[in-house]
Design a protein around this motif. Structure first.
Motif, PDB file in Angstrom:
ATOM      1  N   LYS A 114       0.833  -1.209   0.000  1.00  0.00           N
ATOM      2  CA  LYS A 114       0.000   0.000   0.000  1.00  0.00           C
ATOM      3  C   LYS A 114       0.872   1.264   0.000  1.00  0.00           C
ATOM      4  N   ALA A 115       1.940   1.239   0.816  1.00  0.00           N
ATOM      5  CA  ALA A 115       2.846   2.384   0.850  1.00  0.00           C
ATOM      6  C   ALA A 115       3.535   2.574  -0.498  1.00  0.00           C
ATOM      7  N   ALA A 116       3.939   1.469  -1.118  1.00  0.00           N
ATOM      8  CA  ALA A 116       4.584   1.559  -2.433  1.00  0.00           C
ATOM      9  C   ALA A 116       3.622   2.101  -3.475  1.00  0.00           C
ATOM     10  N   LEU A 117       2.348   1.688  -3.361  1.00  0.00           N
ATOM     11  CA  LEU A 117       1.347   2.180  -4.304  1.00  0.00           C
ATOM     12  C   LEU A 117       1.120   3.684  -4.096  1.00  0.00           C
ATOM     13  N   ALA A 118       1.048   4.116  -2.831  1.00  0.00           N
ATOM     14  CA  ALA A 118       0.848   5.544  -2.557  1.00  0.00           C
ATOM     15  C   ALA A 118       2.007   6.358  -3.116  1.00  0.00           C
ATOM     16  N   LEU A 119       3.237   5.849  -2.983  1.00  0.00           N
ATOM     17  CA  LEU A 119       4.405   6.544  -3.507  1.00  0.00           C
ATOM     18  C   LEU A 119       4.356   6.619  -5.036  1.00  0.00           C
ATOM     19  N   ALA A 120       3.946   5.524  -5.661  1.00  0.00           N
ATOM     20  CA  ALA A 120       3.856   5.504  -7.121  1.00  0.00           C
ATOM     21  C   ALA A 120       2.768   6.463  -7.609  1.00  0.00           C
ATOM     22  N   LYS A 121       1.635   6.489  -6.892  1.00  0.00           N
ATOM     23  CA  LYS A 121       0.568   7.419  -7.261  1.00  0.00           C
ATOM     24  C   LYS A 121       1.036   8.866  -7.119  1.00  0.00           C
ATOM     25  N   ASP A 122       1.734   9.139  -6.023  1.00  0.00           N
ATOM     26  CA  ASP A 122       2.213  10.503  -5.780  1.00  0.00           C
ATOM     27  C   ASP A 122       3.174  10.932  -6.885  1.00  0.00           C
TER      28      ASP A 122
END
Length: 389
Positions: free
Chosen positions: A175-183
């Motif tokens: 989830k954290a990796a996805l949030a970073l990728a989205k950002d």
């Protein structure tokens, strides 16, 4: 007869001498009497002096300074990710006003979008693995209960507690990796962080930007700030800094040519004195400067006028009333000249403000407007009135 002639001559001489003596004595006595008689005093000529009638009242010092209207926020906008400039907004031009959140340009970076897709896939796999692990945990607990065994197993691996914790941790990490990728992907669209004007535009369509490349310079439009430097003497004429800030102490902002005026207020105060100049900063704010009529543009040189705190029981006198010896001359109750030494509380271009002695504060007084060094205390005066201030 001849025998008596000498005696007759002598007698006549004596009589003449006696008469002369009596005459001279009478004349001298008369002269002495005239000298000894008291002469009337010579009439004293009053001195014409120009005066003004004054009463004590409250006054506030006028404080002036100059400064530059600076934007509240001055931002050098940079790219936070790399990519090729694909679009530029029509409003993204020097001098344009832009709203907070408005996109100025978009970048293209296939790698970042690929990372986003990969992160989404990893999260989906981790979520699936967690569900499978939760089902296995439920099955292990059911088998343990069906075996009729008492207490807890010797190892928590039997009921798969570590495996479940690992699966949950994988979901959190993905989830954290996805949030970073989205950002990162969202940062391909570079937006205005606040309402602003574009001061400089530093990119063009098709250019490639690395991370931390300058894109534009933006000035906020919410307010301008004017930093003025005041002496400690000027600060003593103002209320304390907390009062200035809490009451949004008014300040008049004027263009250097005097044609345009804006209403400002004290926003902040410096809490240190510059060791080199001995001055202390005061910050004046003007809200929505571009919405004013006329607009107050950032970078403009302006003049600031502040009114100090009200000070009681002062005389307002023409500057010429203060003598070269720092004395104030006035007419006493006998119409004679009197004076007192003083130090002005404050001065302005036309007037000097004096705190008179207590004995002069309760009644109107006639104060000389142009005292000269030749004046002496006690001289009779003929006051010539000027208009009262």
């Amino acid at each position: 007869m001849k025998r008596f002639l000498p005696w007759i001559t002598l007698s006549l001489s004596i009589i003449v001498l006696a008469a002369v003596y009596i005459y001279i004595s009478a004349a001298m006595n008369k002269q002495d009497a005239s000298f000894s008689r008291q002469r009337p005093p010579a009439q004293e000529t009053p001195l014409d002096v120009s005066v003004i009638t004054v009463n004590v009242s409250s006054h506030a010092a006028a404080i002036g300074a100059v400064g530059i209207a600076q934007p509240h926020q001055n931002l050098t906008l940079t790219s936070q990710v790399s990519g090729e400039v694909m679009t530029l907004a029509d409003q993204f031009e020097v001098g344009s006003q832009i709203k907070q959140g408005q996109a100025l340009l978009t970048l293209s970076n296939i790698s970042l979008k690929s990372d986003l897709a990969s992160a989404q896939n990893q999260l989906a796999n981790a979520a699936l693995a967690l569900k499978e692990e939760q089902r296995q945990v439920e099955q292990a607990n059911a088998e343990w209960r069906a075996a009729g065994l008492d207490g807890d197993p010797a190892s928590d691996l039997v009921l798969r507690a570590p495996q479940l914790a690992s699966a949950k941790s994988d979901v959190t990490a993905t989830k954290a990796a996805l949030a970073l990728a989205k950002d990162s992907v969202e940062k391909l669209s570079i937006k205005a962080p606040f309402d602003s004007i574009v001061v400089s535009k530093d990119v063009s369509l098709g250019s490639y930007l690395s991370s931390n490349t300058q894109v534009a310079t933006l000035y906020s439009t919410d307010r301008v700030m004017i930093n003025i430097e005041l002496s400690l003497q000027d600060w003593q004429k103002l209320p304390d800094a907390q009062t200035l800030i809490a009451e949004r102490w008014p300040a008049t902002v004027q263009s250097v040519n005097g044609h345009d005026t804006w209403q400002g207020y004290v926003k902040q105060a410096g809490f240190h004195v510059d060791s080199a100049s001995g001055l202390r900063s005061l910050f004046i704010a003007v809200d929505r400067p571009l919405e004013q009529t006329p607009a107050l543009l950032p970078g403009s040189y302006v003049k600031i006028a502040l009114e100090g705190a009200q000070q009681q029981r002062l005389w307002q006198l023409p500057n010429s009333s203060l003598s070269q010896k720092s004395q104030i001359w006035y007419i006493d109750q006998d119409n004679r000249l009197a004076n007192f030494d003083t130090t002005p509380v404050f001065v302005d271009q036309t007037s000097v403000y004096i705190e008179p002695p207590a004995v002069l504060q309760n009644t109107p007084q006639q104060v000389l407007t142009h005292p000269y060094n030749s004046y002496l205390t006690g001289m009779l005066a003929n006051p010539l009135q000027r208009a009262t201030q």
